[in-house]
Structures are given as C-alpha cells and as structure tokens.
Motif scaffolding. Structure first.
Motif, PDB file in Angstrom:
ATOM      1  N   GLY A 188       0.816  -1.212   0.000  1.00  0.00           N
ATOM      2  CA  GLY A 188       0.000   0.000   0.000  1.00  0.00           C
ATOM      3  C   GLY A 188       0.850   1.262   0.000  1.00  0.00           C
ATOM      4  N   GLN A 189       1.994   1.196   0.668  1.00  0.00           N
ATOM      5  CA  GLN A 189       2.865   2.368   0.697  1.00  0.00           C
ATOM      6  C   GLN A 189       3.604   2.532  -0.629  1.00  0.00           C
ATOM      7  OE1 GLN A 189       5.348   2.473   4.196  1.00  0.00           O
ATOM      8  NE2 GLN A 189       3.645   1.955   5.537  1.00  0.00           N
TER       9      GLN A 189
ATOM     10  N   GLY B  31      -4.781  10.882   4.218  1.00  0.00           N
ATOM     11  CA  GLY B  31      -3.545  10.111   4.103  1.00  0.00           C
ATOM     12  C   GLY B  31      -3.765   8.713   3.558  1.00  0.00           C
ATOM     13  N   ARG B  32      -4.955   8.499   2.960  1.00  0.00           N
ATOM     14  CA  ARG B  32      -5.236   7.160   2.420  1.00  0.00           C
ATOM     15  C   ARG B  32      -5.004   7.134   0.921  1.00  0.00           C
ATOM     16  NH1 ARG B  32     -10.564   6.593   6.145  1.00  0.00           N
ATOM     17  NH2 ARG B  32      -9.376   6.700   8.064  1.00  0.00           N
ATOM     18  N   LEU B  33      -4.635   5.965   0.442  1.00  0.00           N
ATOM     19  CA  LEU B  33      -4.346   5.781  -0.968  1.00  0.00           C
ATOM     20  C   LEU B  33      -5.480   6.356  -1.814  1.00  0.00           C
ATOM     21  CD1 LEU B  33      -2.221   4.378  -2.780  1.00  0.00           C
ATOM     22  CD2 LEU B  33      -3.687   2.367  -2.725  1.00  0.00           C
TER      23      LEU B  33
ATOM     24  N   ARG C 247      -7.048   0.459  -3.300  1.00  0.00           N
ATOM     25  CA  ARG C 247      -6.755   0.316  -1.874  1.00  0.00           C
ATOM     26  C   ARG C 247      -7.426  -0.935  -1.312  1.00  0.00           C
ATOM     27  NH1 ARG C 247      -9.288   2.412   2.858  1.00  0.00           N
ATOM     28  NH2 ARG C 247      -7.797   2.699   4.559  1.00  0.00           N
ATOM     29  N   GLY C 248      -8.666  -1.160  -1.718  1.00  0.00           N
ATOM     30  CA  GLY C 248      -9.385  -2.355  -1.269  1.00  0.00           C
ATOM     31  C   GLY C 248      -8.716  -3.632  -1.761  1.00  0.00           C
TER      32      GLY C 248
ATOM     33  N   ILE D  36      -5.581  -4.003  -2.473  1.00  0.00           N
ATOM     34  CA  ILE D  36      -4.316  -4.176  -1.756  1.00  0.00           C
ATOM     35  C   ILE D  36      -4.574  -4.701  -0.346  1.00  0.00           C
ATOM     36  CG2 ILE D  36      -2.320  -2.972  -0.777  1.00  0.00           C
ATOM     37  CD1 ILE D  36      -2.389  -1.107  -3.189  1.00  0.00           C
ATOM     38  N   ALA D  37      -5.564  -4.142   0.317  1.00  0.00           N
ATOM     39  CA  ALA D  37      -5.847  -4.581   1.686  1.00  0.00           C
ATOM     40  C   ALA D  37      -6.282  -6.043   1.702  1.00  0.00           C
ATOM     41  CB  ALA D  37      -6.907  -3.686   2.319  1.00  0.00           C
ATOM     42  N   THR D  38      -7.097  -6.437   0.731  1.00  0.00           N
ATOM     43  CA  THR D  38      -7.507  -7.841   0.644  1.00  0.00           C
ATOM     44  C   THR D  38      -6.287  -8.722   0.369  1.00  0.00           C
ATOM     45  OG1 THR D  38      -9.636  -7.136  -0.205  1.00  0.00           O
ATOM     46  CG2 THR D  38      -9.073  -9.441  -0.519  1.00  0.00           C
TER      47      THR D  38
ATOM     48  N   ASP E 293      -3.246  -8.037   1.294  1.00  0.00           N
ATOM     49  CA  ASP E 293      -2.465  -8.092   2.541  1.00  0.00           C
ATOM     50  C   ASP E 293      -3.038  -9.107   3.527  1.00  0.00           C
ATOM     51  OD1 ASP E 293      -0.587  -6.309   1.724  1.00  0.00           O
ATOM     52  OD2 ASP E 293      -1.274  -4.624   2.938  1.00  0.00           O
ATOM     53  N   VAL E 294      -4.364  -9.146   3.612  1.00  0.00           N
ATOM     54  CA  VAL E 294      -5.014 -10.139   4.484  1.00  0.00           C
ATOM     55  C   VAL E 294      -4.627 -11.546   4.036  1.00  0.00           C
ATOM     56  CG1 VAL E 294      -7.239 -11.201   5.068  1.00  0.00           C
ATOM     57  CG2 VAL E 294      -6.969  -8.708   5.203  1.00  0.00           C
TER      58      VAL E 294
ATOM     59  N   ALA F  61      -0.850 -12.351   4.652  1.00  0.00           N
ATOM     60  CA  ALA F  61      -0.539 -12.635   6.062  1.00  0.00           C
ATOM     61  C   ALA F  61      -1.069 -14.009   6.455  1.00  0.00           C
ATOM     62  CB  ALA F  61      -1.138 -11.549   6.956  1.00  0.00           C
ATOM     63  N   ALA F  62      -2.258 -14.341   5.952  1.00  0.00           N
ATOM     64  CA  ALA F  62      -2.848 -15.643   6.280  1.00  0.00           C
ATOM     65  C   ALA F  62      -2.024 -16.771   5.664  1.00  0.00           C
ATOM     66  CB  ALA F  62      -4.299 -15.703   5.804  1.00  0.00           C
TER      67      ALA F  62
END
Lengths: 379, 399
Positions: free
Chosen positions: B271-272, B284-286, B292-293, B295-297, B299-300, B303-304
């Motif tokens: 994201g950065q 300060g959000r993408l 962004r959504g 990328i966040a998905t 990232d989840v 990590a999993a």
C-alpha cells in the motif's frame, strides 16, 4: 510457538467434541428453533459446560476458573461451530469474562467471575448500535447524576441479551460519536428500572436482543475500568471475541465442507459420481486450501492474543477477515453443490449458511477488518 | 516443551541474534532488488560485492547455508525449533539468504532421503559450500504438466547409461555445473515405472544448452540436449526404474520453494509502494479506493498464507503433514504472487510500462510482472495442483 495444538489442547478438543457432538448435534439447534424455546439454549448442557471447566475456561484459577488461554477458547469455539450449538460460551465465558477479568476491580472480579465459572451467571457485552459494527460510533449517553450515572440509548445484536443476568454496556461519557476518548463500560442489571429488552429472533435461530435504556440509574461502582478511557479495554475485549468467532467460523466452514465433499462422493448424475467432474473438483480443492489458510491465520491470532492482547490487533483483523470470506464461500458452495437438497429446510446445510451470516456481522465483517489492516499499515 | 528446553532455546536465540548482529554486513540486511543481489554459487560464480562474499563465507563456515542439515554434510545440525528461531531472527533484521540454490531447496532433501552414503558424502558438502550449482532436468518438449510421459532415454552399456534426448524449461542450465535428471530406463514399463533419477556433470561430452527468450526479455530457462551422454550407473539415486518416487518427493520441495517466491521480492508494504505513485487523499489514504481495497484484501491473504506456511513446517516437524499439502501451498502462493504484481503494475501506472530506461532499472517491474506468470505453470500448473488436492487429499473419485 508451533502452530499446531499441543497434546493438552488436543485432549481438550477431544473432550469438547465428545460432549458437543453427543449432546448438541445440529438437530439440537433445530429442536430449539422449532419449539420456539424461550431460553434458546439447553441449561442442562450449560451445566455440563460448567462442570467440565469450560464456563470459566478463561477465568483465572483464583476466581474458580480454569485459567486457560485463547487458543483453548478457540478449540471449544471451533467445536461449537461444527454443530452450531447455541451456547452462552461466547457471550459469557469469552467476551464478558474477559471484560471483567481485564477491566474489573477486585470487588467486581470476586463478585462476578466465580459465578461465571460455576455457570450460575450469564453476562453479555452490549456494543453495537447501528446496522454495522462500529465501536467508536457508540452514542448511548451516560451523564453524571449524583454519585453515579444515568444511561440512555439503544443497543442491538446483544448476544443472549434476553437471558443475561448482567449487561456490560458501552456508553459515551464524553466526546462525540467517532471519537476514541469518552467511552466508558458500565455493569448494568437487566432488571433495573428503565431497561427494556426485546428478544430478536434471528435468521440463525441463535440468541440476540435489542435493548433500550431510558434514564437507567447506575452507581459509581458500576463503572468497569476507567471513566472516558474505555476504548483500550474495549479494543482488547472485542479482539478476544473476534478471535473466538473466527475459530467458530473455522469449525463451521470445515464441517460444511466435509459434508459437501461427502455428498460429492455419493451423489450420482449423468451416470457418474458428481465428484468426478473436474469443475466441482477444482472448486472443492480451492475451498479446502482457503479453509486451511484461514485455520492457520486464526491459530496465529489466538496465539498472538495469548502472548499479548494489546499487540494482537493486526493478526486478529487478518483472522476475522479471512474467516468471513472463507465461511461465506464454504456455505455458498455447500448449498450450490448440494443442489435442490441444499435449498430444503429438512437438510442441515442451510443452518450453516444462516449462522455464517450472523458470525460475519458479529464484531465486524470482512470489509471492516480489511479496512482496519489497511489503516494499521499506513495507506 | 519443558522449562529447561525453553531456557536452552532462549539462550540459543540470544546467541544467534548477537552473532547475526556482529556478522551480517549492513548491505546484506536489505531485500534483494536484482538478480545480481542473489548469490547462486557454482564453479564459475563471482560475488557481485564484497559484503556478499563476507556474508556467504561466514554463514557457510557456521553451516548455516543449510542450517538443519547434519554437520557431517556441511550443515548446521540445528533442531527444528532452533532452525525456526534462526529464520525468525534473520527475518527480523531483514538478512538475505547467503546462498540460493536448487541443490539446497530440491536435490539436497531428496539425497538425504534416497541417496546412498557415497552420494551424500560426494554431493551434499559441495551444495552446502556453494561449490557446485545444480539444475533440474524434468520437463520435456512433449512432457510438461504430464511429466511422467517423458521420453529421454538411458540405455544400459556395461557400467554406464548412455543418455539421449532433450529437456526444456531447465532453469539456469547454462550456468549449472551438474544436473539431476529424470530419464527412461525401461521403455517397456508403464509410464511411471520405467523412470530413473540420475546425476551428471554438465561438462560431460554430448551436453548442450540453449537459452529460451521469454516474454520478460530474459532467459532464465534453457533447452538442454543430450547426445549419447555417458554416465556411470552409480550416479542413479535410489533404485533403477523407481526414480518416480524420488521425483515426486523432490517435487514437494520444489512446490514449497515456488509457493514462497513472493516472500523474497518486496520489502515495504504494498500500500505504501502504491501511494508513492498514486498519491494519497486528505486523510492520508491511498487515493484510489478500489485499488486500496484490492491491496488490503491482498495483505489479508498474504498474512494468512504466511501463517499457513509456518504451520505447514510445524505440521511436518510434528509428523502430521499430508504429503500432498505442498501442492495446496504451491497453487495459492503462485496465484497470490501474480496478484501482487498485477497490483504493482496498476499502482505504477505509466511509470511501470518503461522497459529500457535507467530510471526504471531496465524495466525491472514489468519484467518481474511477466516473470510471475510462469509461477502458476512451472513445477506443475495450478490446474494440476488442484487436481492433486482433489484426488490425494480430498479423495474425490475419477482418474
């Protein structure tokens, strides 16, 4: 810490599974639903839970509990998820017990925790107000009145709210909705003047209530934790609840998946077992991988909670987000692959779909937790 | 785990951390950003920098190029728990692997299980010390996903086999010193039965290699030709005609390796990286909520998957792993890595399209993006992996 169950944890799983599969298979939930049971769970079974040390599983031993951790609570939740057993375990033994143990003063702990451990007290957290889980949006007002406070406002999706002996109510003592400062947790007697409780029959036939408070008077001893500084306590307690619900969803997903794979191995169409069709094989394989990954992420989150609740937020967000998407996929594929049978009430698969939908909303859905992770990572 | 064991592990952790702190050069604590940053070893290898040499030699001398191999073969002799601690401490400081090698990731585990004493003594120490670089002769022009239909034949001639045929997609064959190779030793047997697993020197008479130009503009793979290559029969690993067992075991390790490929690439949160080029809004959000959504998905899921990879190792150590589970990890890990690069291309926009400029480091990003498309093909396609999961783990019916 290895991401596998220890020998003791495996034994706990076996004894939980033994009790739950024996006394509360899915037909138990079906019976409670069809009988419109006023309690919504089996008191006898809750008594057994207390006897086995499950009711006070997270309660420290000095208060009569088992003093176990979140991985162990997750082990029990997963078994509950497999048979969809309605039980006060989540609201009372996981969420409320954690709130009291983490935020309570000596008097509060010694009054309530032993009763939770022996199964004689049911308690629940009242947090949500709007349609979606937004803890910081809490606007139920608590204004100072004499030595205490007066509480006014409404709460929704209060699990076991119609049978609870103790409500833990998140209220705003200062600031505006959306702000972190100014949140306070209160211990409220559901029989107090001005408390109105409406049992809400839910899609999953599990217990929930809407609660309205109209100028409910509580004294200063009813504050759990510190006035205006409840957000940190709430974060930890909610994360503990999220980890537990994620574990329930792992159990639910795996059970619905196992039933579906079994069906693929027995159902014949066009002269073949439908499990021979590659279109279904690949979807089943993808779902299997999804569940395994979500199981690992959930175990990671529960271990992180055991290590330090205050540092577990990101692991918990990952677990609850994954549990939401995985369970949703599992129940949808479950119904689709069972074909017309999956649409009938007579068949159990639909119960799993309904419970998954409620678990998804409990303590924040996948979108909520994915958003939390993005914010934590600074983008 | 007992308290004594716990205390011993904590001592090991402290010692390891102190040793890494003292011995890992600062340049080696940053993610590798180009092929030159990766040290592969071999007869003709050169270090791309002095810190790379120092780091490799210190780790080699400690046996930590292969921390969990036995000491007699140049390993570190670490227990499973110690190895996990070492990996965690290296990850914490961002330390690069000192040596990348198909010998470590693929051949070594197969030799440890199936090799005889002479083979282990001959080959494992040279792998650990980065002296010999290996390549893998598996796929053939007409045997890709259907690997067992391979046709390269090895004919018995006294104490030797004489090998004739060709391989394709041989990674870095043009740089490799030796090859581990699947050959058909019994053409009359059923297709899985007449195969042997054999090792030979790439400088042997009759071996030629030809790099294949890929869509990325790079040539990491070769065609490899064998024209009457003479190899002593003592170079067969395991039993003649039972090479498929060795091949399958090795494939599990290859799949675990490929599923982890994405982990080595990128350091900062995605994201950065995206925010650098896309920009951010007033909060300060993408400044692209759909991206962004995604990328966040991502990232989840990433990590999993990391938790699942950790658990797979723990399950294997506890003897509870399903042997086909690496296929599950391979499928998910490669699909996830493709998602990562689709996101990086979208985030990079116009800047990610440059192919030759200095500014773009000769198109590093688009070339890496195109490279990832092979992840779900090499080492068994996603479709083959899902088939293996369906049949071997879920026990679904059918061929």
């Amino acid at each position: 810490m290895a991401l596998v169950l220890t020998e003791e944890q495996s034994m706990l799983r076996d004894s939980a599974r033994g009790l739950i599969s024996d006394k509360a298979p899915v037909s138990h939930l079906r019976h409670l639903r069809d009988a419109k049971d006023p309690t919504g769970f089996s008191k006898e079974l809750w008594h057994s839970f207390a006897e086995m040390g499950f009711a006070g599983l997270l309660v420290p031993e000095e208060f009569g509990g088992s003093g176990l951790g979140h991985v162990e609570a997750g082990v029990v939740m997963e078994e509950i998820g497999r048979t969809l057993m309605p039980s006060p375990f989540l609201a009372t033994s996981v969420v409320a017990a954690s709130a009291l143990a983490r935020g309570g003063n000596a008097a509060q702990k010694s009054e309530y925790l032993p009763k939770i451990s022996n199964g004689s007290l049911l308690a629940t957290l009242a947090i949500d107000e709007g349609a979606k889980h937004r803890p910081l949006q809490t606007s139920l007002q608590a204004v100072r009145a004499g030595n205490g406070f007066k509480l006014s406002g409404a709460k929704a999706l209060v699990v076991d709210g119609h049978v609870a002996d103790l409500l833990i109510v998140a209220a705003r003592t200062a600031g505006a909705a959306g702000e972190r400062d100014g949140l306070t947790l209160f211990l409220v007697n559901p029989k107090a003047k001005g408390v109105a409780i409406e049992r809400t029959v839910m899609v999953d036939a599990h217990n929930a209530a809407r609660i309205e408070l109209a100028n409910v008077e509580v004294n200063a001893d009813s504050v759990l934790g510190e006035v205006d500084q409840g957000a940190a306590l709430l974060d930890g307690v909610l994360d503990i609840g999220r980890g537990a619900v994620a574990a329930e969803m792992v159990g639910l997903s795996e059970e619905v998946f196992n039933r579906t794979v079994e069906y693929l191995k027995n159902r014949k169409q066009f002269g073949k077992l439908i499990g021979e069709f590659q279109a279904l094989q690949h979807r089943a394989a993808e779902l299997y991988v999804d569940i395994e990954i979500t199981r690992a992420a959930t175990m990671k989150a529960l271990q992180a909670l055991d290590a330090d609740v205050a540092k577990a937020a990101s692991s918990v967000a990952v677990a609850k987000a994954r549990a939401g998407t995985t369970a949703t996929r599992a129940v949808q594929e479950g119904v689709q692959m069972h074909g017309g049978m999956g649409m009938t009430d007579q068949f159990d698969i639909g119960f799993f779909m309904k419970r998954a939908r409620v678990c998804e909303e409990l303590f924040g859905d996948a979108n909520y937790h994915t958003e939390q992770l993005a914010r934590a990572r600074g983008y | 785990m007992s308290e004594t064991e716990n205390a011993e592990l904590e001592t090991f952790r402290n010692e390891t951390r102190a040793w890494l702190e003292a011995n890992c050069p600062p340049e080696m604590r940053k993610p590798a950003t180009s092929d030159a940053d990766v040290f592969w070893g071999g007869r003709n290898t050169k270090f791309s920098s002095e810190p790379q040499r120092i780091w490799f030699e210190r780790m080699r001398d400690k046996g930590w190029t292969v921390p969990d191999w036995p000491r007699e073969y140049g390993g570190g002799g670490l227990s499973a728990a110690e190895h996990k601690v070492l990996r965690a401490e290296m990850a914490k400081m961002g330390a690069r692997p000192p040596l990348s090698s198909f010998g470590i990731w693929m051949l070594g585990p197969a030799l440890l299980k199936y090799g005889n004493d002479a083979q282990k003594k001959e080959h494992l120490p040279k792998i650990a010390a980065g002296e010999i670089r290996w390549c893998q002769g598996y796929s053939e022009p007409n045997a890709g996903s259907d690997l067992a239909s391979l046709q390269t034949r090895a004919e018995s001639d006294g104490d030797d086999f004489v090998i004739t045929g060709s391989k394709i997609w041989t990674s870095y064959a043009n740089y490799a010193d030796w090859i581990f190779c699947l050959v058909r030793t019994d053409p009359a047997a059923k297709k899985h039965d007449g195969i042997s697993f054999i090792l030979f020197d790439m400088t042997s008479k009759g071996v030629t290699t030809k790099p294949i130009l890929l869509i990325s503009g790079y040539s990491p793979f070769c065609e490899t030709f064998f024209d009457g290559v003479r190899v002593p029969k003592s170079h067969v690993v395991g039993t003649v005609n039972r090479g498929w067992d060795v091949a399958k075991y090795l494939l599990q390790h290859e799949r675990a390796m490929i599923s982890g490929m994405g982990e080595r690439g990128v350091g900062r949160p995605l994201g950065q990286i995206a925010a650098d080029s896309v920009g951010t809004d007033a909060l300060g959000r993408l400044d692209d909520s759909m991206l962004r959504g995604k990328i966040a998905t991502f990232d989840v899921d990433e990590a999993a998957l990391a938790a699942c990879a950790e658990r797979a190792v723990d399950l294997a150590k506890a003897g509870q792993a399903h042997p086909a589970f690496s296929s599950a990890m391979k499928y998910y890990g490669t699909e996830l890595n493709k998602r990562r690069y689709e996101i990086l291309m979208s985030a990079g926009g116009v800047d990610a399209l440059e192919w030759e400029s200095e500014r773009s480091r000769q198109g590093a990003r688009p070339r890496a993006w195109l490279r990832t498309k092979a992840n779900s093909i090499e080492g068994g396609t996603t479709e083959v992996m899902l088939g293996i999961v369906a049949k071997r783990i879920l026990d679904l019916p059918g061929a």
